[in-house]
Write an enzyme that holds these catalytic residues in place. Structure first.
Site, PDB file in Angstrom:
ATOM      1  N   LYS A  53       0.840  -1.200   0.000  1.00 48.53           N
ATOM      2  CA  LYS A  53       0.000   0.000   0.000  1.00 48.53           C
ATOM      3  C   LYS A  53       0.879   1.257   0.000  1.00 48.53           C
ATOM      4  O   LYS A  53       0.600   2.217  -0.717  1.00 48.53           O
ATOM      5  CB  LYS A  53      -0.952  -0.021   1.205  1.00 48.53           C
ATOM      6  CG  LYS A  53      -2.101  -0.989   0.983  1.00 48.53           C
ATOM      7  CD  LYS A  53      -2.871  -1.358   2.246  1.00 48.53           C
ATOM      8  CE  LYS A  53      -3.833  -2.505   1.890  1.00 48.53           C
ATOM      9  NZ  LYS A  53      -4.461  -3.140   3.043  1.00 48.53           N
ATOM     10  N   GLN A  97      -5.162  -1.952   9.167  1.00 51.82           N
ATOM     11  CA  GLN A  97      -4.942  -3.270   8.553  1.00 51.82           C
ATOM     12  C   GLN A  97      -5.536  -4.384   9.423  1.00 51.82           C
ATOM     13  O   GLN A  97      -5.285  -4.449  10.620  1.00 51.82           O
ATOM     14  CB  GLN A  97      -3.432  -3.488   8.348  1.00 51.82           C
ATOM     15  CG  GLN A  97      -3.082  -4.762   7.618  1.00 51.82           C
ATOM     16  CD  GLN A  97      -3.605  -4.801   6.176  1.00 51.82           C
ATOM     17  OE1 GLN A  97      -3.508  -3.822   5.442  1.00 51.82           O
ATOM     18  NE2 GLN A  97      -4.193  -5.919   5.789  1.00 51.82           N
ATOM     19  N   ASP A 120     -11.600   2.330   3.146  1.00 43.94           N
ATOM     20  CA  ASP A 120     -11.928   0.908   3.002  1.00 43.94           C
ATOM     21  C   ASP A 120     -13.440   0.725   2.834  1.00 43.94           C
ATOM     22  O   ASP A 120     -13.899  -0.355   2.461  1.00 43.94           O
ATOM     23  CB  ASP A 120     -11.502   0.150   4.282  1.00 43.94           C
ATOM     24  CG  ASP A 120     -10.255  -0.687   4.083  1.00 43.94           C
ATOM     25  OD1 ASP A 120      -9.937  -0.989   2.914  1.00 43.94           O
ATOM     26  OD2 ASP A 120      -9.622  -1.047   5.090  1.00 43.94           O
TER      27      ASP A 120
END
Ligand code: NAP
Length: 285
Positions: A53, A97, A120
């Site tokens: 990322k 995460q 997200d």
């Protein structure tokens, strides 16, 4: 033989577009889109995802921060960091995460992210927005699937689509995005009876169950479009999807490989959401 959907190529093209858009946006506003990624603990797979990322941010010209916290980080410490990123003007996207260590409540942490920075799209407000079709961010993996279909001119309007798996991060939002694209959607799961009968009716099958090579050729109809979200290890430890690729490739019209199909799209969609978030913030000023 099926056309193999090249997720790497589609992803690279979209990243080029994001890079150009981001540069134009920065030139116009002086603002660089910024992403903050938080990782707690030292899960090796998560470390790789987080590194990728960071690399993707660099590639498209974003600002990025990676916060690596120890496995014994407390809820209070993590929430303090999330709240500070919520009010940090350099940051337009915040990602925690998954998985978090067991003592941390993932839902609580996600609920504390400013939903305008929830790239997200896991925050309940964004989940609700996806449901009603009025969204700023799309969940990255399902959005990546839709982009792949678009890139290959596969229109799901009026088609029978079967989504196998009903998780909050893949199956459910995938079904919703298919519905918004006017497909007739069936959502299947571990309690679905006669799964193969359901799948043989489907023009498009999306597999997201996490079971290596589960989908066999006799479970799909001729010329079905087969999308494989799964990421598993086979008996030799090799990366593979939920689809028996060798079998299904011969019968499908289009198919995604693993690796190189849906996988590369997920981070690209994260970049797209971060850019959208930065633009959205400016539009509200
Ligand atoms: P998950 O939360 O474990 O959910 C799995 C789903 O599959 C559940 O809804 C489960 O049904 C269903 N299921 C399990 N066995 C089944 C069976 N035999 N028949 C029908 N349905 C079955 O998994 P997830 O997070 O959605 O991930 C799914 C897969 O996608 C994993 O391999 C994961 O690694 C991969 N993934 C890939 C990406 C990417 O970027 N490519 C991103 C996210 C996930 P129940 O609800 O009834 O238990």
């Amino acid at each position: 033989m099926a056309v193999i959907i090249d997720g790497k190529a589609v992803s690279a093209k979209i990243r080029e577009e994001i890079k150009a858009e981001s540069a134009a946006f920065e030139k116009e506003t002086g603002i660089k889109p910024g992403l903050a990624v938080i990782i707690v603990g030292d899960d090796p797979a998560s470390q790789i995802y987080v590194r990728n990322k960071g690399k993707a941010c660099e590639e498209v010209g974003f600002y990025s921060e990676i916060h690596r916290l120890s496995a014994d980080t407390t809820k209070e410490q993590l929430l303090e960091l999330v709240h500070s990123l919520n009010s940090n003007d350099k940051i337009h996207g915040i990602l925690v995460q998954s998985p978090l260590p067991k003592h941390l409540d993932e839902a609580l942490i996600v609920n504390n992210i400013d939903y305008n920075k929830d790239v997200d799209a896991f925050h309940p407000v964004n989940v609700g927005k996806i449901m009603i079709g009025d969204y700023n961010f799309l969940p990255c993996t399902p959005a990546g699937v839709m982009e792949l279909l678009k890139a290959y001119d596969i229109d799901v309007c009026g088609k029978e689509v079967a989504v196998v798996g009903r998780s909050n991060i893949v199956g459910k939002p995938q079904a919703m995005l298919m519905l918004h694209s006017n497909a007739t959607v069936t959502v299947c799961h571990s309690k679905t009876k006669n799964l193969a009968d359901v799948l043989r009716r489907a023009d498009v099958v999306v597999m997201a169950i996490g079971k290596a090579k589960f989908l066999k050729a006799d479970m799909i109809k001729d010329s079905a479009v087969v999308i494989d979200v799964g990421m598993n290890r086979d008996e030799n430890g090799k990366l593979c999807g939920d689809v028996d690729f060798e079998e299904c490739e011969k019968k499908a019209s289009y198919i995604t490989p693993v690796p190189g199909g849906v996988g590369p799209m997920t981070i690209t969609m994260l970049m797209k959401n971060t850019l959208s978030s930065a633009k959205l913030k400016v539009s509200k000023l």
